[in-house]
Design a protein around this motif. Sequence first.
Motif, PDB file in Angstrom:
ATOM      1  N   GLU A  11     -62.283  -1.216  24.539  1.00 19.39           N
ATOM      2  CA  GLU A  11     -62.332  -1.948  25.912  1.00 19.39           C
ATOM      3  C   GLU A  11     -63.442  -1.054  27.403  1.00 19.39           C
ATOM      4  O   GLU A  11     -64.153  -2.043  28.116  1.00 19.39           O
ATOM      5  CB  GLU A  11     -61.690  -2.515  26.324  1.00 19.39           C
ATOM      6  CG  GLU A  11     -60.347  -1.822  26.477  1.00 19.39           C
ATOM      7  CD  GLU A  11     -59.338  -1.778  26.275  1.00 19.39           C
ATOM      8  OE1 GLU A  11     -58.979  -0.709  26.380  1.00 19.39           O
ATOM      9  OE2 GLU A  11     -59.419  -1.495  24.932  1.00 19.39           O
ATOM     10  N   GLU A  12     -63.572  -0.183  26.894  1.00 17.28           N
ATOM     11  CA  GLU A  12     -63.676   0.539  28.665  1.00 17.28           C
ATOM     12  C   GLU A  12     -65.422   0.660  28.617  1.00 17.28           C
ATOM     13  O   GLU A  12     -66.733   0.387  28.743  1.00 17.28           O
ATOM     14  CB  GLU A  12     -63.601   2.259  29.110  1.00 17.28           C
ATOM     15  CG  GLU A  12     -62.264   2.002  30.007  1.00 17.28           C
ATOM     16  CD  GLU A  12     -62.851   1.316  30.887  1.00 17.28           C
ATOM     17  OE1 GLU A  12     -63.062   0.981  31.774  1.00 17.28           O
ATOM     18  OE2 GLU A  12     -61.264   0.247  30.921  1.00 17.28           O
ATOM     19  N   ALA A  13     -65.648   0.685  26.966  1.00 17.59           N
ATOM     20  CA  ALA A  13     -66.983   1.671  26.629  1.00 17.59           C
ATOM     21  C   ALA A  13     -68.078   0.311  26.446  1.00 17.59           C
ATOM     22  O   ALA A  13     -69.247   0.084  26.979  1.00 17.59           O
ATOM     23  CB  ALA A  13     -67.600   2.230  25.463  1.00 17.59           C
ATOM     24  N   LEU A  14     -66.752  -0.975  25.455  1.00 13.43           N
ATOM     25  CA  LEU A  14     -67.444  -2.300  25.620  1.00 13.43           C
ATOM     26  C   LEU A  14     -68.252  -2.869  26.270  1.00 13.43           C
ATOM     27  O   LEU A  14     -69.477  -3.351  27.419  1.00 13.43           O
ATOM     28  CB  LEU A  14     -66.835  -3.310  25.221  1.00 13.43           C
ATOM     29  CG  LEU A  14     -67.301  -4.520  24.577  1.00 13.43           C
ATOM     30  CD1 LEU A  14     -68.127  -4.114  23.859  1.00 13.43           C
ATOM     31  CD2 LEU A  14     -65.954  -5.231  24.132  1.00 13.43           C
ATOM     32  N   VAL A  15     -67.396  -2.592  27.832  1.00 17.52           N
ATOM     33  CA  VAL A  15     -68.078  -3.451  29.261  1.00 17.52           C
ATOM     34  C   VAL A  15     -68.387  -2.466  30.208  1.00 17.52           C
ATOM     35  O   VAL A  15     -69.731  -2.991  30.510  1.00 17.52           O
ATOM     36  CB  VAL A  15     -66.113  -3.695  30.047  1.00 17.52           C
ATOM     37  CG1 VAL A  15     -66.360  -3.686  31.462  1.00 17.52           C
ATOM     38  CG2 VAL A  15     -65.381  -4.493  29.698  1.00 17.52           C
ATOM     39  N   ALA A  16     -69.086  -1.313  29.479  1.00 16.08           N
ATOM     40  CA  ALA A  16     -69.277  -1.034  30.443  1.00 16.08           C
ATOM     41  C   ALA A  16     -70.820  -0.431  29.985  1.00 16.08           C
ATOM     42  O   ALA A  16     -72.143  -0.622  30.122  1.00 16.08           O
ATOM     43  CB  ALA A  16     -69.378   1.213  30.156  1.00 16.08           C
ATOM     44  N   GLY A  17     -70.927  -0.955  28.553  1.00 18.56           N
ATOM     45  CA  GLY A  17     -72.172  -1.180  27.614  1.00 18.56           C
ATOM     46  C   GLY A  17     -73.131  -2.628  28.035  1.00 18.56           C
ATOM     47  O   GLY A  17     -74.093  -2.804  27.181  1.00 18.56           O
ATOM     48  N   GLY A  18     -72.714  -3.577  28.313  1.00 24.91           N
ATOM     49  CA  GLY A  18     -72.559  -4.330  28.789  1.00 24.91           C
ATOM     50  C   GLY A  18     -72.565  -5.875  27.569  1.00 24.91           C
ATOM     51  O   GLY A  18     -72.890  -6.834  27.452  1.00 24.91           O
ATOM     52  N   ALA A  41     -69.280  -7.145  27.020  1.00 26.85           N
ATOM     53  CA  ALA A  41     -68.354  -7.582  27.635  1.00 26.85           C
ATOM     54  C   ALA A  41     -68.353  -8.220  29.578  1.00 26.85           C
ATOM     55  O   ALA A  41     -68.554  -7.101  29.773  1.00 26.85           O
ATOM     56  CB  ALA A  41     -67.428  -7.456  28.157  1.00 26.85           C
ATOM     57  N   GLY A  42     -68.345  -9.509  29.843  1.00 27.23           N
ATOM     58  CA  GLY A  42     -68.455  -9.450  31.484  1.00 27.23           C
ATOM     59  C   GLY A  42     -69.450  -9.379  31.990  1.00 27.23           C
ATOM     60  O   GLY A  42     -69.886 -10.043  32.909  1.00 27.23           O
ATOM     61  N   GLY A  43     -70.744 -10.014  30.969  1.00 32.78           N
ATOM     62  CA  GLY A  43     -72.065  -9.882  31.709  1.00 32.78           C
ATOM     63  C   GLY A  43     -72.684  -8.703  31.929  1.00 32.78           C
ATOM     64  O   GLY A  43     -72.294  -8.714  32.882  1.00 32.78           O
ATOM     65  N   GLY A  44     -73.374  -8.590  31.191  1.00 33.25           N
ATOM     66  CA  GLY A  44     -74.672  -7.176  31.974  1.00 33.25           C
ATOM     67  C   GLY A  44     -73.656  -5.799  32.147  1.00 33.25           C
ATOM     68  O   GLY A  44     -74.177  -5.283  33.803  1.00 33.25           O
ATOM     69  N   GLY A  45     -73.016  -5.513  31.874  1.00 31.61           N
ATOM     70  CA  GLY A  45     -72.208  -4.432  32.722  1.00 31.61           C
ATOM     71  C   GLY A  45     -71.071  -4.644  33.962  1.00 31.61           C
ATOM     72  O   GLY A  45     -70.457  -4.047  34.065  1.00 31.61           O
ATOM     73  N   GLU A  46     -70.738  -6.032  34.085  1.00 24.98           N
ATOM     74  CA  GLU A  46     -70.222  -6.189  35.007  1.00 24.98           C
ATOM     75  C   GLU A  46     -69.127  -6.229  35.163  1.00 24.98           C
ATOM     76  O   GLU A  46     -68.567  -7.063  33.478  1.00 24.98           O
ATOM     77  CB  GLU A  46     -71.123  -7.817  35.477  1.00 24.98           C
ATOM     78  CG  GLU A  46     -71.886  -7.949  36.198  1.00 24.98           C
ATOM     79  CD  GLU A  46     -72.917  -9.294  36.117  1.00 24.98           C
ATOM     80  OE1 GLU A  46     -71.493  -9.682  36.689  1.00 24.98           O
ATOM     81  OE2 GLU A  46     -73.740  -9.331  36.642  1.00 24.98           O
TER      82      GLU A  46
END
Length: 112
Positions: A96-103, A105-110
Amino acid sequence: MSAAMSGEQEVRDFLKAQGMEEYTSALIYNGFYMSVDSLREATYEELLDCNVKPLHAKLILSSLQQSAHSAPLSEEEQERQRLASFLSMIGCAGSEEALVAGGGAGGGGEPL
């Protein structure tokens, strides 16, 4: 508000928080799950019998199990928990951290 209505609202609120409002009628009126406590007693097969999709049934049961052992979560924490649960079910636990950091999830890394 009667106990039955507050229990139904509890189920509605739970499903809404999971992003699965489409199952509200099926679970309350077809499955007779009139409270989150009664829903917590449901089996995977019973949820499938209420026309809940298999992956959604697993997510609902996982969320119910986790909510029984924790304090109420913020909206952001609930979203992150749903993401972690989904990734775990598809064999990508811990991503999940890599997914969020890579944009992804959550729209553009937000934040979620």
